[in-house]
Design an enzyme around this catalytic site. Sequence first.
Site, PDB file in Angstrom:
ATOM      1  N   HIS A  54       9.292   6.836   8.116  1.00 42.52           N
ATOM      2  CA  HIS A  54       9.963   6.842   6.815  1.00 42.52           C
ATOM      3  C   HIS A  54      11.433   7.164   7.074  1.00 42.52           C
ATOM      4  O   HIS A  54      11.769   7.842   8.041  1.00 42.52           O
ATOM      5  CB  HIS A  54       9.298   7.857   5.884  1.00 42.52           C
ATOM      6  CG  HIS A  54       7.980   7.355   5.371  1.00 42.52           C
ATOM      7  ND1 HIS A  54       7.789   6.936   4.084  1.00 42.52           N
ATOM      8  CD2 HIS A  54       6.798   7.145   6.003  1.00 42.52           C
ATOM      9  CE1 HIS A  54       6.545   6.516   3.931  1.00 42.52           C
ATOM     10  NE2 HIS A  54       5.914   6.637   5.085  1.00 42.52           N
TER      11      HIS A  54
ATOM     12  N   HIS B  58       5.211   4.692  12.774  1.00 43.84           N
ATOM     13  CA  HIS B  58       5.369   4.523  11.324  1.00 43.84           C
ATOM     14  C   HIS B  58       6.437   5.515  10.853  1.00 43.84           C
ATOM     15  O   HIS B  58       6.167   6.708  10.746  1.00 43.84           O
ATOM     16  CB  HIS B  58       3.995   4.822  10.718  1.00 43.84           C
ATOM     17  CG  HIS B  58       3.886   4.808   9.235  1.00 43.84           C
ATOM     18  ND1 HIS B  58       3.139   3.864   8.563  1.00 43.84           N
ATOM     19  CD2 HIS B  58       4.371   5.630   8.284  1.00 43.84           C
ATOM     20  CE1 HIS B  58       3.176   4.118   7.262  1.00 43.84           C
ATOM     21  NE2 HIS B  58       3.919   5.177   7.062  1.00 43.84           N
TER      22      HIS B  58
ATOM     23  N   ARG C 121       0.828  -1.218   0.000  1.00 42.15           N
ATOM     24  CA  ARG C 121       0.000   0.000   0.000  1.00 42.15           C
ATOM     25  C   ARG C 121       0.860   1.266   0.000  1.00 42.15           C
ATOM     26  O   ARG C 121       0.978   1.937  -1.022  1.00 42.15           O
ATOM     27  CB  ARG C 121      -0.981  -0.043   1.191  1.00 42.15           C
ATOM     28  CG  ARG C 121      -2.136   0.948   1.065  1.00 42.15           C
ATOM     29  CD  ARG C 121      -1.788   2.353   1.463  1.00 42.15           C
ATOM     30  NE  ARG C 121      -1.324   2.452   2.849  1.00 42.15           N
ATOM     31  CZ  ARG C 121      -0.749   3.541   3.350  1.00 42.15           C
ATOM     32  NH1 ARG C 121      -0.577   4.614   2.606  1.00 42.15           N
ATOM     33  NH2 ARG C 121      -0.340   3.566   4.613  1.00 42.15           N
ATOM     34  N   ASP C 122       1.520   1.550   1.114  1.00 39.48           N
ATOM     35  CA  ASP C 122       2.355   2.758   1.189  1.00 39.48           C
ATOM     36  C   ASP C 122       3.445   2.679   0.120  1.00 39.48           C
ATOM     37  O   ASP C 122       3.831   3.698  -0.464  1.00 39.48           O
ATOM     38  CB  ASP C 122       2.991   2.846   2.591  1.00 39.48           C
ATOM     39  CG  ASP C 122       3.377   4.262   3.004  1.00 39.48           C
ATOM     40  OD1 ASP C 122       3.510   5.120   2.130  1.00 39.48           O
ATOM     41  OD2 ASP C 122       3.574   4.494   4.210  1.00 39.48           O
TER      42      ASP C 122
ATOM     43  N   ASN D 170       9.404   3.958   3.475  1.00 38.18           N
ATOM     44  CA  ASN D 170       9.319   3.505   4.860  1.00 38.18           C
ATOM     45  C   ASN D 170      10.641   2.849   5.236  1.00 38.18           C
ATOM     46  O   ASN D 170      11.364   2.356   4.374  1.00 38.18           O
ATOM     47  CB  ASN D 170       8.243   2.409   5.002  1.00 38.18           C
ATOM     48  CG  ASN D 170       6.850   2.928   4.886  1.00 38.18           C
ATOM     49  OD1 ASN D 170       6.362   3.175   3.791  1.00 38.18           O
ATOM     50  ND2 ASN D 170       6.194   3.109   6.013  1.00 38.18           N
TER      51      ASN D 170
ATOM     52  N   CYS E 138       4.445   9.133   0.050  1.00 39.00           N
ATOM     53  CA  CYS E 138       3.125   9.658  -0.290  1.00 39.00           C
ATOM     54  C   CYS E 138       3.292  10.695  -1.387  1.00 39.00           C
ATOM     55  O   CYS E 138       4.052  11.648  -1.246  1.00 39.00           O
ATOM     56  CB  CYS E 138       2.495  10.291   0.950  1.00 39.00           C
ATOM     57  SG  CYS E 138       0.943  11.100   0.559  1.00 39.00           S
TER      58      CYS E 138
HETATM   59  N1  COA Z   1     -13.098   5.621  -4.144  1.00 38.37           N
HETATM   60  C1  COA Z   1     -13.325   5.880  -5.447  1.00 38.37           C
HETATM   61  N2  COA Z   1     -13.702   7.077  -5.917  1.00 38.37           N
HETATM   62  C2  COA Z   1     -13.861   8.063  -5.010  1.00 38.37           C
HETATM   63  C3  COA Z   1     -13.641   7.860  -3.640  1.00 38.37           C
HETATM   64  C4  COA Z   1     -13.234   6.569  -3.210  1.00 38.37           C
HETATM   65  N3  COA Z   1     -12.985   6.316  -1.931  1.00 38.37           N
HETATM   66  N4  COA Z   1     -13.884   9.002  -2.997  1.00 38.37           N
HETATM   67  C5  COA Z   1     -14.247   9.909  -3.928  1.00 38.37           C
HETATM   68  N5  COA Z   1     -14.227   9.335  -5.142  1.00 38.37           N
HETATM   69  C6  COA Z   1     -14.547   9.977  -6.426  1.00 38.37           C
HETATM   70  C7  COA Z   1     -15.901  10.639  -6.415  1.00 38.37           C
HETATM   71  O1  COA Z   1     -16.886   9.719  -6.778  1.00 38.37           O
HETATM   72  C8  COA Z   1     -15.712  11.733  -7.421  1.00 38.37           C
HETATM   73  O2  COA Z   1     -15.749  11.180  -8.717  1.00 38.37           O
HETATM   74  P1  COA Z   1     -16.351  12.015  -9.954  1.00 38.37           P
HETATM   75  O3  COA Z   1     -15.461  13.202 -10.119  1.00 38.37           O
HETATM   76  O4  COA Z   1     -16.233  11.033 -11.093  1.00 38.37           O
HETATM   77  O5  COA Z   1     -17.743  12.344  -9.557  1.00 38.37           O
HETATM   78  C9  COA Z   1     -14.281  12.192  -7.178  1.00 38.37           C
HETATM   79  O6  COA Z   1     -13.617  11.054  -6.624  1.00 38.37           O
HETATM   80  C10 COA Z   1     -14.166  13.364  -6.244  1.00 38.37           C
HETATM   81  O7  COA Z   1     -14.867  13.068  -5.056  1.00 38.37           O
HETATM   82  P2  COA Z   1     -14.930  14.041  -3.798  1.00 38.37           P
HETATM   83  O8  COA Z   1     -15.772  13.404  -2.771  1.00 38.37           O
HETATM   84  O9  COA Z   1     -15.275  15.436  -4.249  1.00 38.37           O
HETATM   85  O10 COA Z   1     -13.462  13.982  -3.273  1.00 38.37           O
HETATM   86  P3  COA Z   1     -12.285  15.036  -3.353  1.00 38.37           P
HETATM   87  O11 COA Z   1     -11.951  15.407  -4.737  1.00 38.37           O
HETATM   88  O12 COA Z   1     -12.488  16.096  -2.341  1.00 38.37           O
HETATM   89  O13 COA Z   1     -11.074  14.064  -2.837  1.00 38.37           O
HETATM   90  C11 COA Z   1     -10.500  12.165  -1.458  1.00 38.37           C
HETATM   91  C12 COA Z   1     -11.100  13.550  -1.523  1.00 38.37           C
HETATM   92  C13 COA Z   1     -10.305  11.840   0.003  1.00 38.37           C
HETATM   93  C14 COA Z   1     -11.445  11.179  -2.123  1.00 38.37           C
HETATM   94  C15 COA Z   1      -9.149  12.154  -2.234  1.00 38.37           C
HETATM   95  O14 COA Z   1      -8.394  13.286  -1.866  1.00 38.37           O
HETATM   96  C16 COA Z   1      -8.331  10.911  -1.951  1.00 38.37           C
HETATM   97  O15 COA Z   1      -8.704   9.813  -2.307  1.00 38.37           O
HETATM   98  N6  COA Z   1      -7.154  11.069  -1.287  1.00 38.37           N
HETATM   99  C17 COA Z   1      -6.306   9.950  -0.945  1.00 38.37           C
HETATM  100  C18 COA Z   1      -4.879  10.350  -0.998  1.00 38.37           C
HETATM  101  C19 COA Z   1      -3.985   9.215  -0.586  1.00 38.37           C
HETATM  102  O16 COA Z   1      -4.336   8.050  -0.680  1.00 38.37           O
HETATM  103  N7  COA Z   1      -2.781   9.558  -0.156  1.00 38.37           N
HETATM  104  C20 COA Z   1      -1.818   8.576   0.223  1.00 38.37           C
HETATM  105  C21 COA Z   1      -2.046   7.979   1.550  1.00 38.37           C
HETATM  106  S1  COA Z   1      -1.149   8.843   2.778  1.00 38.37           S
HETATM  107 ZN    ZN Z   2       3.860   6.147   5.203  1.00 39.16          ZN
END
Ligand code: COA
Ligand code: ZN
Length: 302
Positions: free
Chosen positions: A209, A207, A15-16, A249, A240
Amino acid sequence: MNRPKYVRICEMGPRDGLQNERVLVSADDKVRYVDLLSETGLSYVEATSFVSPKAIPLLADAAEVFARIRKRPGVRYPVLVPNAKGLERARAAGADAIAVFTAASEAFSKRNINMTIDDSIETFRGVVSEAKAGGMWVRGYVSTAFGSPFGDVVTPRAVVAVAKRLVDIGCDEISIGDTIGVGVPSQVDEMVPMLAKVVGLERLALHFHDTRGTALANIYAALQHGVFIFDSSAGGLGGCPYAPGATGNVGTEDVLYMLHGMAIETGVDLVKVRAASRFIAGVLDHELTSKAFQALEKAVAP
Ligand code: COA
Ligand code: ZN
């Protein structure tokens, strides 16, 4: 001395690690990587991430990967979930453990999940209660706990406050993350006793890095305070994409080498972890950074 006799390693590679690569790893190879890690004795392998595929395109195949990995009895396979939609996808895929994630830095929270810390806690309140009602196990991450990539100041008090909120909404375990690898042992000495009071050592994970080479020193410091749950990544993968400058990590091999040398048990077979790392190294476009992995690879038979 409080030093534990047994340490639980939480494997972050699939994942990470794979969220932060340049090459797109196929679902077949992801499945193989997780399956190899499942054979090492690890009891926790973070399998994939049900975040927005726009945010992390490399893990867009989470459902397929999760469905195909061999779930070994006794191994927990949590998946990362950022919101209700992520929980729904995780549940549909058959996951029984999730990890939610917020941060100690406002600036990082906003970039990583487009939510303030307050908003993220409100989002996770619903997610965690639904997950728990469905019998899931839940981990909560506090990212950027040792420093922010965006220059805002992160205080130990802020870290502990966020950790407490994650405990209060029902997380079973809290992992405190040095997302950008800036932490030093004196920070561990200051923060861990505060966290131990609020979270409890039995559910406190750290955790690190290894961006600046301080991860093992930080783990050593945490061991003196009795911490016995640590995150690491086979080969030292990780990072990230929303944290500029973050590298991998701490390598699982490095942690195992140190702990086993100190006669601290983990139940994990270093040689088998190396085999998983070797496999994924063959798929990626760079050398692995784990020092213990490199040393094993270079060692000539006597
Ligand atoms: N799985 C799949 N699609 C998702 C989703 C999920 N968990 N959450 C939101 N979406 C989709 C929505 O359906 C929407 O799709 P569309 O544009 O086709 O309608 C789009 O993503 C935007 O959704 P929204 O709720 O407005 O989210 P956002 O743009 O504010 O983004 C997160 C918020 C949290 C979804 C996004 O920033 C994210 O996934 N971040 C994760 C980052 C990450 O993993 N970092 C590494 C780990 S440290
Ligand atoms: Zn990490």
